[in-house]
Structure formats: structure tokens, C-alpha cells
Design an enzyme around this catalytic site. Structure first.
Site, PDB file in Angstrom:
ATOM      1  N   CYS A 291       0.816  -1.217   0.000  1.00 28.38           N
ATOM      2  CA  CYS A 291       0.000   0.000   0.000  1.00 28.38           C
ATOM      3  C   CYS A 291       0.845   1.262   0.000  1.00 28.38           C
ATOM      4  O   CYS A 291       0.363   2.334  -0.364  1.00 28.38           O
ATOM      5  CB  CYS A 291      -0.950  -0.003   1.199  1.00 28.38           C
ATOM      6  N   GLU A 388      -5.965   2.447  -6.931  1.00 23.54           N
ATOM      7  CA  GLU A 388      -4.867   1.588  -6.497  1.00 23.54           C
ATOM      8  C   GLU A 388      -4.915   0.249  -7.241  1.00 23.54           C
ATOM      9  O   GLU A 388      -5.851  -0.524  -7.100  1.00 23.54           O
ATOM     10  CB  GLU A 388      -4.967   1.343  -4.985  1.00 23.54           C
TER      11      GLU A 388
END
Length: 489
Positions: A291, A388
Site C-alpha cells: 500500500c 490503487e
């Protein structure tokens, strides 16, 4: 490299310091991300096992002859034994994660077993030097301020760094005197049984750590369980919103470490060679399954072509291969579903006008492999700029070179987890870093430090982990008003 050296058929669950047989016969199976072969199966906890685990955690938390009666120094000693036991299993744990997640083997060992043991030692040292009570003068008498364990913590770990992210939570919680009910990610649950074996060897008191792999429905029972005092979650922003709503409805504290879409901002004097040296750890760590990866590069006009050429050459030269091969730079991703998701993003990026410099095409070999990819000429309205991917890809966006414009583009995101700034002007670099709207910023390097707080802003989460500050997430404060100075002060 073609054979699997780890395999497990786990029929019991680790609850209340022992292996127990679950009440149901529900099971799950996991696969080697390199070759799609089964590497084992395990029993799933049901509601009965969740109740049992929470009850065990609560019992030792309330038992003055159990965990509740341990001094900070006694807890620290347990934590150091636990770290020793994990270190003895370093190779085994590293291989489990390398095969389950696809993390290249040496990085797998470092990012999981090594980080877990380092965190245990770090918080053991901290709790031994933390005053759990202090006396303050008040308008009348004194205020005795106590720091007490927050209670039973439900810990929900993700699949990408299944050990390190778990111990981001578990290590400070143990130091604070909390107990834990842990739900590992389904895709990577097999390594959690080795963690339980290490806890047994370290003689962690019964009930302090309970590990309950389960399906989503049973996981919801854990989230809403009245015996849970706090939830610590790492995962997607979508699921994090659900966890946050549950905690809000039940007035329970929560820590949420969620997604990211981080940007590395290059200023006009950025050293391109330095960027390339840091590129893998900065933007492609764990095969893109991190992340904190800076998956957006914001590049000024004057070095745009140089950056494109240098980045493309670097990524093109990386070896894509088996995660157990020490020469591998990019291994497979965690599952066929995740591979398909990444490839779909590649298709969208090209369809929306992203120029493919490297990769962008499927790999159809056996195993869950995805080409590391570089997309140029990406603009802020494109999907690959905003969403993402969680895979081995970066997008490169051009700007004029005006620092204000660069900061604006970097901050044009719903996320705020990580970021980076590259410039040879240290004063300008630090000042620019201060204006990036994220929890961490990397200036001229790729770095991660367990001794500094880590957390996100905006859609990247709530609260902080790591650093001495993380201990506060597992403590309650109590003030006792007293007319005189108590004994011992």
C-alpha cells in the site's frame, strides 16, 4: 524451484494456549502462487470458536494470576522469548509467505519474520521504560494518571505482509498488556499456524494470543462481538469503511490502515540515477503488492524524457520468476483473481491513453505472474492515476516544473498514505515534503522505519501504528484524584 517444500494439513486451531478441534468441518485450501499447486489446507473457525477465543482472551486479561498480573518487565521477557522463537523459524516463515504471496524469498524473510521479531524487541524495550502512572499537582490535591491496557483486541491482518502487519498491532498490544484474537487473511493463513507454534514454544500465557482463521461471515461475528474492546485492521479502504461503521455504532476504538495511491514528485534538479537506484523499493516493493508503493511518478518537463528512458530500461531488466529463486526481482502475485484485476487495469490504462513503455501484456505461464509495467503520458483524470492497482506498475505524469503545480498534482488523490520527493536542494526538498498530504514522505530515498509512526490521511486510514506512539493505541487513561501524595511517589 518447481517442487513445494512446505505443505501443511492443519486440523486444529490455536485457542487459549492449546490446539483445539473446531466444532465444524469447514476447511479452506491455499495454493503456491508460483505453480498453482496446493500447499495445504486448514480448518476454519466458526462462531463457537470465536466465542471461545474471546472468552479466553477476556479470562486472562481479568486474572491477576494470569496476564493481568504480569509487570511490564515480565511481559517484555515473554515478548523477547517470542521473538527468539520466531527467529528460529525464519526460513520456514519466509518460505510460507514467499509461496503464498509471491514475495521474493529474501525480502519475504526480512519483511515478515525479521520485522516481527524486531517489533517484539522494540516494544519490549519501550514498555520497560514507560511510566504507567504519574502524579500531577491539581487545584486540589493531586491527579494520579494511570495507563491501562485497552482490553481484548481483534486484529485483522492482510495478505500482502501477513506477519509484519500483524505484529504492527500485536507487539505494542502485548507490551500494553492487552490480549488478542487474530483473524489472518484467508489467502495467507497457513503461516499463522507457525506463529502459533512459536507462541507455544515461547510459553506465551494461555489466552493471550488466539488465532482464528475464518470466512467473512464468521469474521463479521468477531467484528461485532461484545467481548471485543478494540479493532485493529489493515486492508482495503472498502472493507475499512465497514469496520469503521461497526466500531462507530458500538463506540469501540479502531485503528484502520487502508489503501494508498502514493506519488513520487521529482523537482527539476532531481537526480535520475538516484531515482532509478531506489525505484524497486520505492514503487515496486513486494511485486507491487504494498500500500505504500509510490505508483505515480510526477516528472517535470526538463527531465521527462530522461526519466522515461531510465525507468523503462531499469524495469525491463528485472527478472520475473519463482519467488524462491534468489535472483528473482518480481515474483508472482497472490491469486488468479488478483492477477486478473491487475491485467484489467493495464487494459484500462492503455484504452484511456496511457503509453505503454514496458509490459502491459498478460503472462500466461503457470502461476500468477504479471508483467512489471510502466505507463507514460498519464494524466490526473485517468483511472490508473486515481485508483490503487496493487500490482507491479507505475504511471508517469508530466508537469511544467513549477513546484506549486507538482505539489497540487501529487496531492490530487483520495489517498494519503505515502509519498516521495526527489531534489538535490535539501531545504526545498524538506519544505516540499512538509506540504505533501500523506502520513509518510520519503526524501531522496525509499525507506521504512518501525521506530517512527506510520498511518494515513483521507481514505488511507484512521490512527497510527509503529513508533513509540503506537503504544497509546492500546492504552486507556484513568485519572485518580487524591488529596495527598500516594506512597511510592
Amino acid at each position: 524451484m518447481e517442487t513445494t517444500s512446505v505443505y501443511a494439513d492443519r486440523k486444529s486451531l490455536y485457542i487459549d494456549g492449546a490446539w483445539v478441534e473446531p466444532a465444524t468441518d469447514a476447511r479452506a485450501e491455499n495454493f503456491d502462487s508460483n505453480d498453482e499447486q496446493s500447499i495445504g489446507s486448514y480448518s476454519l473457525a466458526g462462531r463457537e470458536e470465536i466465542d471461545r477465543a474471546v472468552a479466553a482472551a477476556r479470562a486472562t486479561l481479568n486474572d491477576r494470576d494470569g496476564w493481568a498480573g504480569y509487570s511490564p518487565f515480565q511481559r517484555a521477557a515473554v515478548m523477547r522469548r517470542f521473538a527468539d522463537a520466531l527467529e528460529r523459524r525464519r526460513d520456514e516463515l519466509g518460505e510460507w509467505v514467499a509461496r503464498e504471496v509471491g514475495t521474493p524469498i529474501e525480502r519475504s524473510k526480512f519483511s515478515n519474520a525479521d520485522t516481527a521479531s524486531a517489533l517484539l524487541r522494540f516494544y519490549a524495550d519501550i514498555i520497560e521504560h514507560t511510566d504507567l502512572e504519574d502524579l500531577r499537582p491539581a487545584g486540589r490535591g493531586h491527579s494520579l494518571v494511570r495507563r491501562e491496557a485497552i482490553g481484548v483486541v481483534a486484529m485483522i491482518a492482510p495478505w500482502n505482509f501477513p506477519m509484519s502487519t500483524l505484529f504492527f498491532k500485536l507487539a505494542p498490544a502485548l507490551a500494553a498488556g492487552c490480549t488478542a484474537v487474530i483473524k489472518p487473511a484467508s489467502l495467507t493463513a497457513l503461516n499463522s499456524f507457525v506463529i502459533a507454534e512459536a507462541a507455544i514454544e515461547a510459553e506465551v500465557p494461555a489466552g493471550v494470543i488466539n488465532i482464528v482463521p475464518c470466512d467473512r461471515t464468521t469474521g463479521d461475528h468477531l467484528l461485532t462481538h461484545p467481548g471485543i474492546d478494540k479493532i485493529a485492521f489493515t486492508g482495503s479502504t472498502e472493507v475499512g469503511r465497514k469496520v469503521g461503521r461497526i466500531c462507530g455504532e458500538n463506540l469501540k476504538p479502531v485503528t484502520l490502515e487502508l489503501g494508498g495511491k502514493s506519488a513520487a514528485l521529482l523537482l527539476e534538479d532531481a537526480n535520475v540515477d538516484r531515482l532509478v537506484t531506489e525505484l524497486h523499493d520505492l514503487s515496486f516493493s513486494n511485486n507491487g503488492q504494498a500500500c505504500t508503493n509510490n505508483s505515480r511518478l510526477i516528472v517535470p518537463d526538463n527531465i521527462y524524457d530522461d526519466v522515461l528512458a531510465a525507468v523503462a530500461e531499469e524495469v525491463r531488466g528485472w527478472r520475473v520468476g519463482h519467488s524462491m529463486d534468489p535472483e528473482t526481482v518480481i515474483g508472482p502475485v497472490v491469486s488468479p483473481g488478483h492477477r486478473a484485476s491487475i491485467e484489467r487495469y493495464y487494459e484500462i490504462a492503455a484504452a484511456e491513453g496511457g503509453r505503454v513503455l514496458v509490459g502491459g501484456e498478460p503472462i500466461r505461464d503457470r502461476g500468477y505472474f504479471v508483467q512489471p509495467s510502466v505507463f507514460a503520458d498519464v494524466t490526473p483524470e485517468m483511472t490508473i492515476f486515481q485508483e490503487e492497482l496493487f500490482g507491479p506498475a507505475i504511471s508517469i505524469t508530466r508537469y511544467s516544473g513549477d513546484v506549486e503545480e507538482g505539489i497540487r498534482i501529487a496531492n490530487d488523490s483520495n489517498y494519503g498514505l505515502s509519498g516521495a520527493v526527489f531534489t538535490e536542494d535539501e531545504t526545498l526538498g524538506i519544505e516540499t515534503s512538509r506540504r505533501i498530504e500523506t502520513g509518510t514522505v520519503q526524501f531522496n530515498l525509499a525507506n521504512f522505519d518501525i521506530g517512527a509512526p506510520f498511518g494515513g490521511r483521507k481514505d488511507s486510514g484512521v490512527g497510527y501504528e509503529l513508533g513509540a506512539e503506537a503504544l497509546l493505541a492500546y492504552l486507556h487513561f484513568k485519572t485518580i484524584f487524591t488529596p495527598s501524595v500516594p506512597a511510592g511517589f
